[in-house]
Each structure stands twice: as C-alpha cells, then as structure tokens.
Design a protein around this motif. Sequence first.
Motif, PDB file in Angstrom:
ATOM      1  N   UNK A  75       0.949  -1.330  -0.027  1.00 25.04           N
ATOM      2  CA  UNK A  75       0.067   0.017  -0.079  1.00 25.04           C
ATOM      3  C   UNK A  75       0.847   1.183   0.074  1.00 25.04           C
ATOM      4  N   UNK A  76       2.017   1.099   0.556  1.00 22.02           N
ATOM      5  CA  UNK A  76       3.252   2.329   0.494  1.00 22.02           C
ATOM      6  C   UNK A  76       3.171   2.609  -0.845  1.00 22.02           C
ATOM      7  N   UNK A  77       3.413   1.612  -1.631  1.00 23.37           N
ATOM      8  CA  UNK A  77       3.844   1.517  -3.337  1.00 23.37           C
ATOM      9  C   UNK A  77       2.688   2.263  -3.687  1.00 23.37           C
ATOM     10  N   UNK A  78       1.382   1.716  -3.497  1.00 19.07           N
ATOM     11  CA  UNK A  78       0.139   2.391  -4.173  1.00 19.07           C
ATOM     12  C   UNK A  78      -0.118   3.942  -3.768  1.00 19.07           C
ATOM     13  N   UNK A  79       0.238   4.087  -2.535  1.00 15.50           N
ATOM     14  CA  UNK A  79       0.314   5.730  -2.280  1.00 15.50           C
ATOM     15  C   UNK A  79       1.218   6.555  -3.005  1.00 15.50           C
ATOM     16  N   UNK A  80       2.205   5.999  -3.124  1.00 11.72           N
ATOM     17  CA  UNK A  80       3.218   6.692  -3.958  1.00 11.72           C
ATOM     18  C   UNK A  80       3.106   6.823  -5.368  1.00 11.72           C
ATOM     19  N   UNK A  81       2.399   5.744  -5.903  1.00  9.31           N
ATOM     20  CA  UNK A  81       1.774   5.895  -7.359  1.00  9.31           C
ATOM     21  C   UNK A  81       0.842   6.834  -7.523  1.00  9.31           C
ATOM     22  N   UNK A  82      -0.044   6.976  -6.401  1.00 10.84           N
ATOM     23  CA  UNK A  82      -1.046   8.014  -6.605  1.00 10.84           C
ATOM     24  C   UNK A  82      -0.654   9.455  -6.638  1.00 10.84           C
ATOM     25  N   UNK A  83       0.742   9.667  -5.864  1.00 10.75           N
ATOM     26  CA  UNK A  83       1.123  11.087  -5.765  1.00 10.75           C
ATOM     27  C   UNK A  83       2.260  11.174  -6.694  1.00 10.75           C
ATOM     28  N   UNK A  84       2.419  10.326  -7.980  1.00 13.27           N
ATOM     29  CA  UNK A  84       3.561  10.421  -8.793  1.00 13.27           C
ATOM     30  C   UNK A  84       4.948  10.614  -8.199  1.00 13.27           C
ATOM     31  N   UNK A  85       5.198   9.974  -6.916  1.00 15.24           N
ATOM     32  CA  UNK A  85       6.412  10.061  -6.207  1.00 15.24           C
ATOM     33  C   UNK A  85       7.299   8.658  -6.294  1.00 15.24           C
ATOM     34  N   UNK A  86       8.257   9.134  -5.890  1.00 16.39           N
ATOM     35  CA  UNK A  86       9.311   8.152  -5.719  1.00 16.39           C
ATOM     36  C   UNK A  86       9.187   7.649  -4.119  1.00 16.39           C
ATOM     37  N   UNK A 109       3.789   7.207   8.502  1.00 22.00           N
ATOM     38  CA  UNK A 109       4.202   5.858   9.061  1.00 22.00           C
ATOM     39  C   UNK A 109       2.884   4.904   8.711  1.00 22.00           C
ATOM     40  N   UNK A 110       3.380   3.695   8.079  1.00 20.89           N
ATOM     41  CA  UNK A 110       2.604   2.831   7.390  1.00 20.89           C
ATOM     42  C   UNK A 110       3.097   1.430   7.659  1.00 20.89           C
ATOM     43  N   UNK A 111       2.795   0.961   8.895  1.00 23.98           N
ATOM     44  CA  UNK A 111       3.190  -0.263   9.339  1.00 23.98           C
ATOM     45  C   UNK A 111       2.176  -0.654  10.340  1.00 23.98           C
ATOM     46  N   UNK A 112       0.921  -0.732  10.087  1.00 26.39           N
ATOM     47  CA  UNK A 112      -0.068  -1.375  11.086  1.00 26.39           C
ATOM     48  C   UNK A 112       0.129  -0.522  12.541  1.00 26.39           C
ATOM     49  N   UNK A 113      -0.071   0.496  12.584  1.00 26.74           N
ATOM     50  CA  UNK A 113      -0.010   1.099  13.720  1.00 26.74           C
ATOM     51  C   UNK A 113      -1.216   1.350  14.524  1.00 26.74           C
TER      52      UNK A 113
END
Length: 273
Positions: A75-86, A109-113
Amino acid sequence: MTSVKSRIGAAVMTALVSAAAVTAIPAATQAQQVESRLFRITQSAKLRVCQYPLYYSISFRNPATGEIEGIDADLAKELAKELDAELEIVESSFATFIADLQADKCDIGMFGVGATLKRAQAVEFSKPYLQTSIYAIVRQDGKVNSWEDIDKPGINVVTTLGSYIEPFMRDYLKQAGFNAISPPATREGELMANRADVVMSDYPTAIKVKDEFDWAKIIEPTEPLRVTPYAYVVPQGDQIWLNYVNLFVDTIKLDGRLKALAEKHQLGPIVAP
C-alpha cells in the motif's frame, strides 16, 4: 456636512476592512498549502514512509531478497503511485516512530500502527484500515495449551517494546512474568529459544508465525481482547496531508485494493469496515 462626510468615511473604511479580511482568507489558505507535506511531496516527487521491517504480513524484510513485504509494503507503493512520487522507506519501530515523525524523518508511518488515545496526543491518525484483537502464540510442545494457562507463576510472556500491546499486558497480567523485546531481538526468536513461553501479538503476526513455523500454535482469548484499529500516522498540524491520506484510505476500500491486498497477505478477516 461634516456629519455626512464622517458617515461616508466610516462606510469606506468598513468596506476596506471587509475587503482585507476577504483577501486574507485565500492568503492564509495558500500559506497552509505551501507548508503542507502534500505540497512538498508533489513538488519533490518523493514520499518518505516510516516502516518497521520486522512486522510479519505488514512490513517484513524478506531475508532472502532484502525486500520489505506485506500489506503496507504494497500500500505504500500504491500511495506513492497516486502521488506520482518515488517511494523512500525509512526504517522505524513502534518505540521510535513518533520521534521519527516529529523529527521530520518521514512523511507518514505505514506499518499497522494501533490507533490509541495516548498516541493521538502526539500524532494524527488516519481512518482505520484494519482492526484486530490480541492473540497468544505458543510452542505446540510448550507449557501453555489454553488461555487460562497464561497468567500463572513461572510463565514468561513477551511482546514488542513500544507496541500498544505492551502497556495493556503489563496491566492485564497479574502472575506471569512479562518482558518487552526491542530490535534486533524478536518475540519469535525468544519463543524459539525457549526464553519465552508466550508471545502476545496481533492477528497479522499470529497468522504469519503459524504459517512460517510448524512448532507454532495460536491461542485465541476467551473473548475479544483490546480490539484496536490500525491506521496510518502523520505529524500533527497538517490537516491538508491528513485529508489526503484519509481520502486514500476511503479510495482503496471502495476500489477493492485494500480487500485484495489483505487477502493476498491473509489479513482478510481484519479489514476495517
């Protein structure tokens, strides 16, 4: 005549003050946008995500590949994709993620907090995407065979330092010994080495450990215990960035990405409504 001029002057002055107030609102909004991490991320095309690389099914570094795997890795990759970011992963932990966010080491922070009231005094939480109870992991050949066997003298219970489970178990356990484990040591390693009898964990860890190790057994509590929502976490004071993250959570729920990735990592039963 003076009275008329005075009234006209007062009216003009009132109009000018009102106009200034109106024009001040967009200026303040623009300043807030410039300060927001959302603006910075889209300008720099880089998204910095704090992740704990020892969290099974969530963000676990595969020793064979060196890659972080799990639902939040995806999901971190999905969020980066939505933002057009590395995507840039910043290694963190449950004991340090608040300090890491406050020190601007990462944007999110994206790790099940676990979203707890105590943590919410220092950081902002998104809408929940998972929710879980507490489970016990034991050895099949160990001393613990039921939930009733846990809180007894001579039983050693461990969990992760800084997790939401830690303060709960310190209060919950009355007779068993308890220890919080910090990296590079792991809860599972303590159980494998027979230095612990029970690992207290959430659903993601329990399922993954049972799949990975044939000696592991999961014990459910007699009733749901400390049910906790899992959410993404951002620094306080950036409503624009929090709004975007909340929209991301809503979007992946609606378009099926959250459900699909939860099923991929065996977390389907704990997807938040």
